[in-house]
Each structure stands twice: as C-alpha cells, then as structure tokens.
Write a protein that holds these residues in place. Structure first.
Motif, PDB file in Angstrom:
ATOM      1  N   MET A 212       1.099  -1.306   0.148  1.00  6.59           N
ATOM      2  CA  MET A 212      -0.108   0.038  -0.018  1.00  6.59           C
ATOM      3  C   MET A 212       0.893   1.043  -0.079  1.00  6.59           C
ATOM      4  O   MET A 212       1.798   1.302   0.436  1.00  6.59           O
ATOM      5  CB  MET A 212      -0.946   0.129   1.256  1.00  6.59           C
ATOM      6  CG  MET A 212      -2.120  -0.830   1.192  1.00  6.59           C
ATOM      7  SD  MET A 212      -3.159  -0.861   2.529  1.00  6.59           S
ATOM      8  CE  MET A 212      -3.635   0.807   2.568  1.00  6.59           C
ATOM      9  N   ARG A 213       0.474   2.230  -0.713  1.00  5.65           N
ATOM     10  CA  ARG A 213       1.301   3.692  -0.636  1.00  5.65           C
ATOM     11  C   ARG A 213       0.720   4.500   0.226  1.00  5.65           C
ATOM     12  O   ARG A 213      -0.618   4.670   0.363  1.00  5.65           O
ATOM     13  CB  ARG A 213       1.074   4.125  -2.025  1.00  5.65           C
ATOM     14  CG  ARG A 213       1.725   3.226  -3.209  1.00  5.65           C
ATOM     15  CD  ARG A 213       1.313   3.638  -4.723  1.00  5.65           C
ATOM     16  NE  ARG A 213       1.704   4.958  -4.994  1.00  5.65           N
ATOM     17  CZ  ARG A 213       2.648   5.353  -5.836  1.00  5.65           C
ATOM     18  NH1 ARG A 213       3.427   4.424  -6.203  1.00  5.65           N
ATOM     19  NH2 ARG A 213       3.143   6.597  -5.909  1.00  5.65           N
ATOM     20  N   LEU A 214       1.612   5.350   0.750  1.00  2.00           N
ATOM     21  CA  LEU A 214       1.288   6.370   1.765  1.00  2.00           C
ATOM     22  C   LEU A 214       1.909   7.601   1.467  1.00  2.00           C
ATOM     23  O   LEU A 214       3.102   7.844   1.610  1.00  2.00           O
ATOM     24  CB  LEU A 214       1.656   5.926   3.418  1.00  2.00           C
ATOM     25  CG  LEU A 214       1.398   7.133   4.170  1.00  2.00           C
ATOM     26  CD1 LEU A 214      -0.091   7.232   4.526  1.00  2.00           C
ATOM     27  CD2 LEU A 214       2.133   6.907   5.569  1.00  2.00           C
ATOM     28  N   PRO A 215       1.050   8.524   0.901  1.00  2.00           N
ATOM     29  CA  PRO A 215       1.746   9.871   0.200  1.00  2.00           C
ATOM     30  C   PRO A 215       2.240  10.453   1.629  1.00  2.00           C
ATOM     31  O   PRO A 215       1.632  10.668   2.554  1.00  2.00           O
ATOM     32  CB  PRO A 215       0.841  10.733  -0.246  1.00  2.00           C
ATOM     33  CG  PRO A 215      -0.398   9.444  -0.828  1.00  2.00           C
ATOM     34  CD  PRO A 215      -0.112   8.402   0.265  1.00  2.00           C
ATOM     35  N   VAL A 216       3.421  11.064   1.368  1.00  2.00           N
ATOM     36  CA  VAL A 216       3.887  11.977   2.556  1.00  2.00           C
ATOM     37  C   VAL A 216       4.634  13.124   1.908  1.00  2.00           C
ATOM     38  O   VAL A 216       4.911  13.214   0.855  1.00  2.00           O
ATOM     39  CB  VAL A 216       5.040  11.424   3.217  1.00  2.00           C
ATOM     40  CG1 VAL A 216       4.473  10.002   4.105  1.00  2.00           C
ATOM     41  CG2 VAL A 216       6.269  10.930   2.541  1.00  2.00           C
ATOM     42  N   ARG A 217       4.884  14.225   2.811  1.00  3.76           N
ATOM     43  CA  ARG A 217       5.523  15.508   2.414  1.00  3.76           C
ATOM     44  C   ARG A 217       6.627  15.891   3.094  1.00  3.76           C
ATOM     45  O   ARG A 217       6.614  15.732   4.423  1.00  3.76           O
ATOM     46  CB  ARG A 217       4.161  16.614   2.578  1.00  3.76           C
ATOM     47  CG  ARG A 217       4.664  18.146   2.012  1.00  3.76           C
ATOM     48  CD  ARG A 217       3.728  18.936   2.052  1.00  3.76           C
ATOM     49  NE  ARG A 217       4.066  20.227   1.782  1.00  3.76           N
ATOM     50  CZ  ARG A 217       3.859  20.965   0.641  1.00  3.76           C
ATOM     51  NH1 ARG A 217       3.363  19.860  -0.571  1.00  3.76           N
ATOM     52  NH2 ARG A 217       4.095  21.978   0.240  1.00  3.76           N
ATOM     53  N   ILE A 218       7.632  16.081   2.512  1.00  2.00           N
ATOM     54  CA  ILE A 218       8.823  16.806   3.160  1.00  2.00           C
ATOM     55  C   ILE A 218       8.780  18.018   3.526  1.00  2.00           C
ATOM     56  O   ILE A 218       8.475  18.804   2.446  1.00  2.00           O
ATOM     57  CB  ILE A 218      10.039  16.259   2.100  1.00  2.00           C
ATOM     58  CG1 ILE A 218      10.203  15.019   1.801  1.00  2.00           C
ATOM     59  CG2 ILE A 218      11.340  16.878   2.757  1.00  2.00           C
ATOM     60  CD1 ILE A 218      11.270  14.511   0.634  1.00  2.00           C
ATOM     61  N   PRO A 219       8.841  18.350   4.674  1.00  2.04           N
ATOM     62  CA  PRO A 219       8.445  19.689   5.141  1.00  2.04           C
ATOM     63  C   PRO A 219       9.697  20.668   4.925  1.00  2.04           C
ATOM     64  O   PRO A 219      10.858  20.337   4.659  1.00  2.04           O
ATOM     65  CB  PRO A 219       8.372  19.589   6.607  1.00  2.04           C
ATOM     66  CG  PRO A 219       9.214  18.556   7.006  1.00  2.04           C
ATOM     67  CD  PRO A 219       9.136  17.690   5.841  1.00  2.04           C
ATOM     68  N   GLY A 220       9.620  21.956   5.014  1.00  2.00           N
ATOM     69  CA  GLY A 220      10.680  22.940   5.128  1.00  2.00           C
ATOM     70  C   GLY A 220      11.310  23.467   4.016  1.00  2.00           C
ATOM     71  O   GLY A 220      10.876  23.114   2.634  1.00  2.00           O
ATOM     72  N   LYS A 221      12.610  23.902   4.114  1.00  2.00           N
ATOM     73  CA  LYS A 221      13.268  24.263   2.788  1.00  2.00           C
ATOM     74  C   LYS A 221      13.662  23.282   1.913  1.00  2.00           C
ATOM     75  O   LYS A 221      13.992  23.197   0.706  1.00  2.00           O
ATOM     76  CB  LYS A 221      14.529  25.123   3.465  1.00  2.00           C
ATOM     77  CG  LYS A 221      14.162  26.654   4.044  1.00  2.00           C
ATOM     78  CD  LYS A 221      15.565  27.311   4.434  1.00  2.00           C
ATOM     79  CE  LYS A 221      15.139  28.621   4.981  1.00  2.00           C
ATOM     80  NZ  LYS A 221      16.304  29.413   5.537  1.00  2.00           N
ATOM     81  N   ALA A 222      14.063  22.036   2.696  1.00  6.26           N
ATOM     82  CA  ALA A 222      14.430  20.843   1.905  1.00  6.26           C
ATOM     83  C   ALA A 222      13.524  20.274   0.945  1.00  6.26           C
ATOM     84  O   ALA A 222      13.763  20.192  -0.062  1.00  6.26           O
ATOM     85  CB  ALA A 222      15.108  19.918   2.920  1.00  6.26           C
ATOM     86  N   GLY A 223      12.203  20.156   1.778  1.00 11.99           N
ATOM     87  CA  GLY A 223      11.183  19.780   0.710  1.00 11.99           C
ATOM     88  C   GLY A 223      10.834  20.652  -0.308  1.00 11.99           C
ATOM     89  O   GLY A 223      10.638  20.152  -1.505  1.00 11.99           O
TER      90      GLY A 223
END
Length: 256
Positions: A212-223
């Motif tokens: 199963m896939r779980l979308p995630v978001r990389i936060p901050g300036k790096a993201g």
C-alpha cells in the motif's frame, strides 16, 4: 605520457571502477586509504587519514594529478581541506574532485559539506576540475529496498531522482583526470528522471511484491528544494548510458 595519479577513496564504489581504467591508460597509480594494502595490479597503496591528516603529505609527494574520490556521510569538507593543505608546494598540477548535483542549491547538511569541499578545491591554488554527479544506482537501490521492506510504502510527493551508474561516472572521471584542468564541468546524471515512488514500485514489481502507498510530504526548505528539482541536473548536463532498469535486473539476479 600518462601522469602519475594519487587516488583518494580508490578502494570504494567509484574508486574500484576508476583504477582499472587509468591503469589501462598507462598511468602510475597510488591509492590512499586508512588501512593500506599490499601492492597489487601495479598499484601502490599508501596509508593515510584525511580526517586527521596523517600520511597525506607523503601520499601526495611525487603525484602529478590527484583524483579525490574519498567521501562519506560526514566530513567531506574536512577531508578536502586536509588534502588541499597537503597539496601546497607539492608540485601537483591537476586536482579532480567528484561532487554531487545540487550541492549549491539543496539546503541539506551533506550537500552543504560537498559545496564547502568544492570551494576548498577551487581555492587550492592547484588547477582543478570538479564533476557533479547524480546519486548512484547503488545508493538508489539501497534506499528503495529499505522503503519496500516497510509494511506501507511511503511516497514523498514531488521527490525525483535521475540515478546514474557508477561505471558511467568512473569513465567520465578517468577522461577528466587525463585531460587538462577544466573547472566546473557539466553535470553527469542518469538517462532519465524518476519519481521516488516510481523507483520503489519498479523494485517491488521486479521482486513480485506489492505494498500500500502512503503519500507523505517533506517539510521545510529541503522539501521545497526537492519539489523544485534542485537536486536534478542543470540544462546541458551529460547523461550516462546504463539505465536503472538494467541495473535493477542485474542486481536482483545476483541477489537471487
């Protein structure tokens, strides 16, 4: 006449591929490593530590070209500074360095250290060449294998890579080491760009697995930097030949 070359990191993933190419070109090779080894295949192995500086000046002595491949998760800036200090007054005529694409754009500590190392090389007073390369297939494989081992596959949105084969990078570095100093040369990336989820799904499909896939978001300036593609090659980059699919098929056949 082929130059006398000192290679740092000559026993690593990239170094093991560069040394036979330079040997075939007739170069006299010396490899710097922390542990040292008995001479073999016409290569001299010398012991030195780029973190502390032990043995580095002796290793540099007599070399015409230095190919700086040594690197790791931490300390690349320190290692470059140590090497540059040893080069002063040594007679070395060409310093070649392998860096990473996005070193000047991605606000992550490792990229910052690679940029600092680039700056040490450029300010060394020795004519220099720096090649920025994309992440190797080997590193990409390690990352997606870990992801695929999780019960749910995390998929960071907008995270893209263009993995390149270490053999393609080695051939480019060997050519650069034998050529005149050229400063910052065009980036070297793989044949195409992939989303990280696409790379992981390709690995799972090749292994006959599903997650199963779980979308995630990389936060901050790096993201923001990754979503903007700041880790990708600039226009005009050179492209390697070996694809991720070719590497994956061969690697999985070896692993069984």
């Amino acid at each position: 006449m082929a130059p006398s070359i000192l290679i740092t990191g000559g026993t690593g993933t990239l170094g093991r591929r560069v040394t036979p190419l330079l040997r075939a070109a007739g170069c006299e090779l010396r490899v710097l490593s922390r542990t040292g080894r008995a001479p073999g295949d016409g290569i001299e192995y010398v012991t030195g530590d780029l973190a502390r500086g032990d043995g580095v000046a002796a290793a540099v002595d007599g070399a015409e070209t230095v190919l700086h491949l040594a690197g790791g998760p931490k300390g690349d800036d320190v290692a470059a500074r140590t090497l540059v200090r040893a080069l002063r007054g040594s007679g070395v005529r060409h310093l070649v360095y392998i860096s990473v694409i996005g070193a000047d754009r991605v606000p992550v500590a490792w990229f910052r250290r690679k940029l600092a190392a680039e700056q040490e090389v450029a300010g060394s007073g020795v004519p220099w060449t720096t090649l920025r390369a994309a992440q190797f297939h080997t590193l990409t494989f390690s990352a997606v294998r870990k992801m695929a081992g999780m019960p749910v596959l995390p998929v960071p949105g907008g995270l893209r890579f263009e993995p390149v084969d270490a053999g393609d990078v080695a051939r480019r570095l060997a050519d650069l080491a034998l050529a005149a100093p050229a400063g910052l040369v065009p980036d070297l990336a793989g044949p195409r760009v992939y989303g990280l989820g696409e790379l992981a799904e390709g690995y799972l499909a090749a292994r006959g697995r599903r997650r199963m896939r779980l979308p995630v978001r990389i936060p901050g300036k790096a993201g923001r930097a990754y979503r903007a593609g700041d880790n990708l090659a600039r226009p005009g980059a050179d492209r390697g030949e070996r694809t991720w699919e070719e590497y994956l098929a061969e690697r999985l056949s070896q692993d069984g």
